[in-house]
Design an enzyme around this catalytic site. Structure first.
Site, PDB file in Angstrom:
ATOM      1  CE  LYS A  81      -4.267  -3.960   4.120  1.00 36.72           C
ATOM      2  NZ  LYS A  81      -4.054  -5.166   3.287  1.00 36.72           N
TER       3      LYS A  81
ATOM      4  CB  SER B  85      -4.176  -3.584  -0.240  1.00 37.96           C
ATOM      5  OG  SER B  85      -4.288  -4.715   0.602  1.00 37.96           O
TER       6      SER B  85
ATOM      7  CB  SER C 197      -2.450  -7.303   0.311  1.00 39.17           C
ATOM      8  OG  SER C 197      -3.157  -6.698  -0.716  1.00 39.17           O
TER       9      SER C 197
HETATM   10  N1  GLN Z   1      -3.788  -7.181  -5.403  1.00 37.17           N
HETATM   11  C1  GLN Z   1      -4.773  -8.174  -5.092  1.00 37.17           C
HETATM   12  C2  GLN Z   1      -6.164  -7.612  -5.273  1.00 37.17           C
HETATM   13  O1  GLN Z   1      -6.294  -6.448  -5.485  1.00 37.17           O
HETATM   14  C3  GLN Z   1      -4.580  -8.686  -3.687  1.00 37.17           C
HETATM   15  C4  GLN Z   1      -5.032  -7.767  -2.641  1.00 37.17           C
HETATM   16  C5  GLN Z   1      -4.866  -8.331  -1.257  1.00 37.17           C
HETATM   17  O2  GLN Z   1      -4.119  -9.275  -1.031  1.00 37.17           O
HETATM   18  N2  GLN Z   1      -5.603  -7.750  -0.318  1.00 37.17           N
HETATM   19  O3  GLN Z   1      -7.133  -8.323  -5.198  1.00 37.17           O
END
Ligand code: GLN
Length: 429
Positions: free
Chosen positions: A19, A94, A118
């Site tokens: 990532k 993400s 994410s």
């Molecule tokens: N979808 C969640 C957020 O936007 C988690 C994102 C993540 O785990 N980086 O905060």
């Protein structure tokens, strides 16, 4: 302390992706933000060092939602990421780039980060295994943060055995990250076992009963039956309803409060993208206005509101206190049970047009529990609805990744489609 060069060579020559919020020496690391589009780190993240020592070959940096903030991967700097099972649908975020690449069969594993879901949400949408281990299990040295009290590095693979192999290589203490744990790393792969006859598994009834799609509910129930068939004892329990209702707000306030503070340094003065301005103040305002996606700016506004002196007690500190209460409930469950299982969210990957306002239901929010409590959580593909993957979430006690892996391994071994992956009938072992 450096890990000894592993002798098993299991990852020697194996390609993988990272990532793009994980630092790589002299390779751009943007966290999908215009603010960091020219950032060339001077060092490798600890996970990257360990994977290099294992002989794994980094072949690319994968797209993500800006700074990890999001669930859709539709707002990434390099453009949206589509789901390899159906490109009209999102891959989720993400860590969406990692999920799509692994699900397509291009690489056997990827390293992502998980602050709320994410790794696990895109893994579920793309039909692969995703795991967020215990907070502190993997060093975060070199990870561009989202919210440090929640951030965890983890992996995405196409099988539980691969997950055990990768996790073993990247877990462990690192002197550069004082939050990394000294708890010994077990030999996850060697200790994998299909025998789960001693396990006490708690099914969270007031979460799974909320599933509206009966086909997903039936798949979840059939997983429960398979676990029972493997010898595990299943108990249905309820999580206190008042806490379920506040999971998302508590997470949102803490995550965005922390993120606002961590990223105050991205102002165009110290480093990164810089816009013009007649005064320093104007330059900072223009830089931050044009350097971040509107979605990210919304998060910073919320974070700043929660941290504002007059709001702190009623927002940020209150959320921290409620987090503590929620975590105590989770700990109570683990006094009696070894594993918690829940559906890995409400539905299949949404169509691109429907993904802008990804809804938050309590079934989706339950994944956040693992970050609030720091516990390990694994997403296992367990069926298909409308040709799209559906998954189950398996959570365990802190530092008991092995039991989570074993439970997933036993379930995976009974899945008829475990050798299938996106775009075809290809098989892998
Ligand atoms: N979808 C969640 C957020 O936007 C988690 C994102 C993540 O785990 N980086 O905060």
């Amino acid at each position: 302390m450096k890990k000894e060069i592993s002798r098993d060579l299991l990852l020697d020559g194996i390609p993988y992706v990272l990532k793009d919020n994980i630092s790589t020496h002299n390779i751009y690391t943007t966290a999908s933000s215009r603010m960091l589009q020219d950032y060339l780190p001077l060092y490798d993240a600890h996970v990257v060092q360990l994977l290099k020592q294992s002989g794994a070959c980094l072949i690319g940096k994968a797209s993500m939602d800006e700074l990890g903030m999001g669930s859709t991967n539709m707002t990434a700097l390099t453009g949206p990421v589509y789901n390899p099972w159906d490109i009209r649908r999102i891959a989720g975020g993400s860590s969406g780039g990692c999920a799509a690449i692994v699900a397509s069969g291009l690489v056997p594993f990827a390293i992502g980060s998980d602050t709320g879901d994410s790794i696990r949400r895109p893994a579920g949408f793309c039909g692969i295994v995703g795991m967020k281990p215990t907070w502190g299990r993997i060093s975060r040295y070199g990870l561009i943060p989202y919210a440090t009290s929640l951030d965890t590095l983890g992996a995405m693979t196409r099988s539980v055995k691969d997950m055990a192999i990768v996790l073993e290589k990247i877990a462990g203490h690192d002197q550069h990250d004082m939050t990394s744990s000294r708890v010994e790393v077990p030999q996850y792969k060697q200790c994998l076992s299909l025998d789960i006859s001693n396990l006490k598994i708690a099914v969270i009834r007031n979460v799974y009963e909320r599933l509206e799609d009966t086909r997903i509910k039936d798949i979840f129930k059939s997983c429960v039956s398979l676990l029972k068939k493997s010898g595990a004892t299943i108990y249905e329990i309820d999580f206190p309803e008042n806490y379920l209702q506040v999971l998302y707000p508590v997470y949102h306030i803490i995550a965005n409060g922390e993120a606002t503070s961590h990223h105050a340094c991205l102002d165009g003065i110290k480093y990164g993208f810089q816009d013009k301005g007649k005064t320093i103040e104007e330059l900072i305002v223009n830089t931050r206005t044009h350097g971040f996606h509107p979605h990210t700016k919304q998060r910073f506004i919320l974070g700043a509101l929660a941290l504002k002196q007059e709001n702190q007690n009623k927002m940020f500190r209150k959320a921290q206190k409620v987090r503590r209460l929620i975590v105590e409930e989770v700990q109570k469950i683990f006094r009696d049970y070894d594993i918690i299982i829940v559906p890995n969210g409400e539905g299949i990957a949404p169509l691109v047009d429907e993904a802008q306002d990804l809804s938050h239901t309590i079934v989706d929010d339950f994944l956040i529990m693992a970050n609030l409590a720091g516990i390990p959580s694994l997403t296992l593909p367990c069926g298909f609805v409308d040709g799209m993957p559906v998954a189950i979430g398996i959570m365990g006690r802190c530092f008991d990744e092995q039991t989570v892996l074993n439970c997933a391994y036993a379930l995976e071994s009974q899945m008829p489609y475990r050798h299938q992956y996106a775009k075809g009938e290809s098989t892998y072992v």
